[in-house]
Design a protein around this motif. Structure first.
Motif, PDB file in Angstrom:
ATOM      1  N   GLY A 102       0.813  -1.215   0.000  1.00  0.00           N
ATOM      2  CA  GLY A 102       0.000   0.000   0.000  1.00  0.00           C
ATOM      3  C   GLY A 102       0.840   1.255   0.000  1.00  0.00           C
ATOM      4  O   GLY A 102       2.059   1.208   0.185  1.00  0.00           O
TER       5      GLY A 102
ATOM      6  N   TYR B  11      -3.295  -1.160  -2.096  1.00  0.00           N
ATOM      7  CA  TYR B  11      -4.215  -0.196  -1.489  1.00  0.00           C
ATOM      8  C   TYR B  11      -3.569   1.185  -1.506  1.00  0.00           C
ATOM      9  O   TYR B  11      -2.361   1.325  -1.347  1.00  0.00           O
ATOM     10  CB  TYR B  11      -4.630  -0.609  -0.074  1.00  0.00           C
TER      11      TYR B  11
ATOM     12  N   THR C  34      -4.295   5.206   0.015  1.00  0.00           N
ATOM     13  CA  THR C  34      -5.158   5.985   0.919  1.00  0.00           C
ATOM     14  C   THR C  34      -5.998   7.004   0.164  1.00  0.00           C
ATOM     15  O   THR C  34      -6.939   7.565   0.725  1.00  0.00           O
ATOM     16  CB  THR C  34      -4.320   6.704   1.993  1.00  0.00           C
TER      17      THR C  34
ATOM     18  N   ALA D  69     -11.143   4.068   0.190  1.00  0.00           N
ATOM     19  CA  ALA D  69     -10.301   4.366   1.350  1.00  0.00           C
ATOM     20  C   ALA D  69     -10.696   5.704   1.956  1.00  0.00           C
ATOM     21  O   ALA D  69     -10.833   5.836   3.185  1.00  0.00           O
ATOM     22  CB  ALA D  69      -8.836   4.384   0.940  1.00  0.00           C
TER      23      ALA D  69
ATOM     24  N   SER E 195      -3.320   6.579   7.594  1.00  0.00           N
ATOM     25  CA  SER E 195      -2.613   5.299   7.646  1.00  0.00           C
ATOM     26  C   SER E 195      -3.031   4.490   8.867  1.00  0.00           C
ATOM     27  O   SER E 195      -3.007   3.261   8.840  1.00  0.00           O
ATOM     28  CB  SER E 195      -1.103   5.509   7.637  1.00  0.00           C
TER      29      SER E 195
ATOM     30  N   THR F 156      -5.997   2.108   8.059  1.00  0.00           N
ATOM     31  CA  THR F 156      -5.881   1.085   7.015  1.00  0.00           C
ATOM     32  C   THR F 156      -6.442  -0.258   7.452  1.00  0.00           C
ATOM     33  O   THR F 156      -6.860  -1.058   6.612  1.00  0.00           O
ATOM     34  CB  THR F 156      -4.419   0.915   6.565  1.00  0.00           C
TER      35      THR F 156
END
Length: 969
Positions: free
Chosen positions: A102, A165, A167, A172, A582, A585
């Protein structure tokens, strides 16, 4: 010539021996060949094929997102390679080991880059449409994600690269907003006006995780505060404070004292020529610090008149140093009370603390307690408000992080006002922005906070009722730390930390999705709009259109119409701290993806030690606020990368090591091997000489693997020998494999890659190359194909191949693939589709191992004795010898007599005797009771196996011994 008559012409027998055959090259050529294996892995879809293995226990290493704004450095490589070791080894241990890479995409570093581009074009960011600006930030991040993805893959890192992934993905951003709104709804979100760490360069508040401490030289001043009322016995005295932030003096609202400190009243008698002290003046100081003040103020002599009880300070009023200042316009003509403060000590300074509630945590707490007024003199760029008398517009730090005029101006004004007792400079640890590297200040601003000690009413109280309680319980009871020291470190940080500053005054990020009521105060019950229907609308809008929609005209009305009056509410325009992104997540990766975990909890988080105050920290706080516990079961930390001398890497110094440069010269496997050879729990060193050593270790291991492959050419199942039928030497190797199987599995399970590789490397170089291979070369090359000894050896080589390639594959991902494909060349074949093979417990034979420990010890003495003769040029090879071995230990003697010890020592003959060795016999101090007397082997040299034996020349085939004669038929 009859059949039984020896052939004395001694032909060349080289074509009759079974020399190794392999296409596996000595020179690896990794920089050129590794991309081929990367393409192959992508083509056969190894990662997805592994997911098809049903019924395996789950293991998820959750990737801490690197920032998408530049090429990888060696720290990135260390981090991702460690993660890959774990993902691959857990898979081969029988798990379904999943890894979704990510990226962190929001935040100041990217925003700063776009602003730099604007400045270069003469544009003003504030004049650009917010959505347009955010789109440029998104495009910038996308570009770096693509670059970094290829750089990570080049390291051999496996994972779901085609579906990482981000953000900034719409889903997200929606989930981050939903996680924030959980804090809104559970009562932990509040707006407060308090001092926070503020970056004048980046013009935003910073969280603890965004601050690093570095040495900084500050001004230091001693300042007189005259007593004006409330302390009759001190009517003409001056209370002296000490501070390293002269710029905060205009914001002073009190002077704090310590109730347990001994104070005294001192009269200045004589002073040095350049002193600013005045003879006859009275100073109040802590006794323990008085001498230091005397020296700093250049006071030659003084008289301590009396004790000053802290009760005398109660109700005492001081004058601000700038009271009545020319041009001050009465700004500082207010009373300055003396107040008791628990934070005041006599460790340094004067025993009195200048208190500016808007610019310090302790000051703020004292201000709240005694209802001191807050000041708003310092603006976002650290400049005083333009209309502040005397100092208006002067900055503490400029836009490059260099010192502005504010400190010096205050020092001059204090001197002009007669308030400056002394001045100096001090080098000390000072907070700096983690990203801009510039110094920060404490500044009072309205910010949004998560209250970590507020009672949460969410029904998830099994680990505590507050964020802090849940976090501390998680650390103590739910999380395993590697190394263990990480537990206390994170625990102490959480235990002492303040509330979490969630808001940032920037544009690129997920907005704080909340609304405040017009005219309401932050303390009012209806200040924040708390409505589940509104929250659901926001989440749906972000899911469909992304967080940019928050900044589109009319969005507030879309969200609030039909639920509340939009005109009654103000939309908050700050963005969330990227650590909240973060930290969330676990929700949009672990919880929401099909390759996540049902409970949204990872088996492991792995990052550098700095992430105790970064990602581990923010993830813990965020999850404890929204799901009630830590989002991880384990936390692993690694050290930083240093140069060969142990110095911090710096581009300006020129001691950096770029991963791509190492890959171009050596290949990624050498970088991976460097990681495996290092103790990652401390700081790791890397440089040219270290990498040369790593490459040498690699070559030695590659030699072992090449020997295996060469001597397995043409091996078939028909040759296989059961362990019980093998010679003892082969059984001893199987015993070592059984030992290693346990050690390798235990090492990988404990993430101890250094121990795993060292054990494997030592086994390959010491047990195999120096002993087993050395001994069995003769049988492999010269025995008949159907001989038990040769078949048993080839069987063991096959078992070694299967284990060494799989055991080492998580570390040397490319090389072990190359080795594996030499014997398993199928189109869909890969070592990375294998598990570690089961090793029969019956191979373990401790009694046999003890016996062979003795045999190997005796062999060392023999080889040592032969080396002496070789060095002296008495012999050229060990086969020219037939030494006599004197053995005092009866058990070792029996062991040596039970085996072909000459074969084990690679001599043409050997005699083992219980007789004591003569004077001068060769011995080793660490092998008592065994000594060796050298003797030449009698006979002629066999032209096929090179042993020197008495029967050479007496057989059908000229110049051969009996074994070779039979082998030739």
């Amino acid at each position: 010539m009859c059949a039984d008559t020896p052939d004395t012409t001694a032909p060349d027998y080289r074509d009759t021996v079974f020399l190794p055959e392999t296409d596996f090259p000595m020179r690896a050529g990794l920089p050129q060949r590794e991309p081929e294996w990367l393409d192959r892995w992508a083509k056969i879809g190894i990662y997805d094929r592994l997911r098809e293995k049903a019924g395996r226990p789950s293991f998820v290493l959750h990737d801490g997102p690197p920032y998408a704004n530049g090429h990888l450095h060696i720290g990135h490589a260390l981090n991702k390679i460690l993660k890959d070791f774990i993902v691959r080894s857990q898979q081969m241990l029988g798990k379904d080991s999943r890894y979704v890479p990510g990226w962190d995409c929001h935040g100041l570093p990217i925003e700063w880059k776009i602003e730099e581009q604007y400045r270069a074009k003469g544009l003003n960011k504030d004049e650009v449409d917010t959505v347009a600006f955010r789109q440029e930030c998104r495009k910038f991040a996308e570009g770096w994600v693509d670059i970094q993805r290829e750089e990570f893959k080049r390291l051999g890192v496996t994972g779901k690269w085609e579906k990482p992934y981000l953000t900034m993905d719409y889903h997200a951003e929606s989930v981050i907003a939903q996680e924030f709104m959980k804090l809104l709804m559970n009562g932990t979100l509040y707006q407060g006006s308090k001092p926070v760490m503020w970056s004048p360069v980046e013009k935003t508040a910073l969280a603890e995780a965004e601050v690093e401490y570095k040495d900084h030289t500050s001004h230091t001043i001693w300042v007189r505060f005259p007593v004006v009322s409330g302390a009759e016995g001190l009517a003409d005295a001056k209370v002296v404070i000490w501070t390293t932030t002269p710029w905060t003096i205009p914001q002073n609202r009190a002077v704090a004292y310590g109730t347990g400190i001994a104070y005294g009243l001192y009269r200045v008698d004589t002073v040095e020529e350049k002193s600013t002290a005045v003879a006859g003046e009275l100073l109040v100081l802590a006794d323990a610090l008085a001498e230091g003040v005397k020296t700093s103020a250049k006071i030659e002599g003084w008289t301590r008149l009396r004790d000053v009880a802290t009760s005398e300070f109660e109700g005492a009023i001081l004058a601000h140093p700038y009271r009545g200042a020319e041009g001050g316009n009465g700004e500082w003509d207010y009373d300055v009370p003396m107040l008791p403060g628990e934070h005041v000590t006599d460790d340094a300074g004067t025993g009195f603390v200048h208190t500016a509630p808007s610019h310090g945590e302790d000051d703020y707490v004292l201000g709240l307690k005694f209802k001191l007024p807050m000041t708003y003199n310092v603006m976002e760029d650290s400049a005083y408000r333009a209309d502040l008398p005397i100092f208006g517009g002067q900055a503490v730090f400029d836009q490059n992080g260099k010192e502005g005029p504010a400190n010096v101006s205050n020092i001059k004004q204090l001197a002009y006002a007669g308030a400056l007792l002394a001045k100096g400079k001090v080098k000390h640890s000072y907070p700096h922005s983690w990203r801009s590297k510039a110094p920060v200040i404490f500044r009072n601003t309205p910010q949004w906070f998560a209250a970590i000690d507020a009672k949460i009413e969410d029904g998830q109280s099994s680990y505590g009722d507050t964020i802090r309680e849940r976090a501390l319980t998680s650390i103590r009871e739910l999380v395993a730390f590697t190394p263990e020291t990480g537990k206390n470190r994170l625990h102490s940080m959480i235990e002492a930390r303040p509330d979490w500053v969630l808001s940032r005054q920037r544009a690129w990020g997920v907005p704080l999705t909340c609304y405040v009521k017009k005219g309401a105060k932050p303390t009012d019950a209806d200040f924040l709009l708390r409505n589940e229907d509104v929250n659901a609308r926001i989440a749906a809008a972000f899911e469909a259109e992304g967080a940019d929609v928050w900044y589109v005209q009319g969005f507030k009305e879309r969200m609030l119409d039909g639920i509340v009056d939009p005109a009654a509410y103000v939309q908050v325009m700050d963005v969330l701290d990227v650590w909240f992104d973060s930290g969330s997540t676990h929700a949009f990766v672990l919880r929401d993806r099909e390759d996540g975990t049902p409970d949204g909890i990872a088996d492991l988080y792995l990052e550098g030690t700095d992430q105790h105050r970064g990602w581990f920290h923010s993830s813990l706080l965020q999850a404890c606020g929204t799901k009630g516990r830590a989002p991880y079961k384990g936390v692993l930390t690694h050290g930083f990368t240093l140069d060969e001398k142990g110095m911090k890497m710096s581009k300006s110094v020129g001691n950096t090591v770029a991963p791509q440069e190492v890959i171009d010269e050596y290949g990624a496997d050498i970088l991976r091997l460097w990681v495996a050879l290092s103790d990652y729990t401390v700081d790791l060193r890397i440089g040219k000489e270290i990498l040369k050593g790593v490459a040498d270790s690699y070559r030695r291991l590659r030699n072992t693997l090449r020997f295996l492959l060469g001597n397995l050419a043409g091996f078939t199942e028909a040759e296989r020998v059961a362990p019980a039928d093998m010679p003892e030497l082969e059984q001893w190797v199987l015993h070592r494999l059984a030992e290693l199987d346990e050690e390798v599995r235990k090492g990988y399970a404990a993430y101890d890659f250094q121990a795993v590789f060292q054990k494997l490397f030592t086994f390959c170089t010491t047990d195999l190359s120096a002993v087993y291979f050395d001994i069995r070369k003769d049988a492999l090359y010269c025995d008949t194909p159907d001989s038990l000894r040769r078949r048993a050896c080839r069987t063991v080589l096959d078992l070694l191949f299967e284990r060494l390639t799989t055991w080492t594959a998580p570390i040397l991902a490319f090389t072990m693939e190359e080795v594996w494909l030499c014997r398993n060349p199928g189109e869909g074949s890969s070592v990375h589709l294998q598990d570690f093979p089961e090793t029969p417990a019956a191979w373990r034979n401790d009694t046999l191992a003890a016996k062979w420990d003795g045999i190997r010890a005796a062999r060392r003495v023999v080889t040592g004795a032969l080396e002496v003769q070789r060095t002296a040029k008495v012999i050229g090879a060990s086969l020219e010898a037939a030494p006599v071995v004197h053995v005092a230990d009866t058990a070792i003697l029996a062991a040596l007599n039970s085996v072909d010890f000459a074969n084990l020592c690679i001599t043409s003959g050997i005699k083992v005797t219980a007789e004591a060795g003569p004077e001068g016999a060769f011995a080793l101090a660490d092998v008592p009771g065994i000594s060796v007397v050298f003797d030449h082997a009698p006979g002629e040299k066999c032209q096929r196996c090179w042993q020197i034996l008495p029967d050479v020349g007496s057989h059908k085939h000229a110049g051969t011994c009996q074994r070779c004669d039979e082998a030739l038929g």
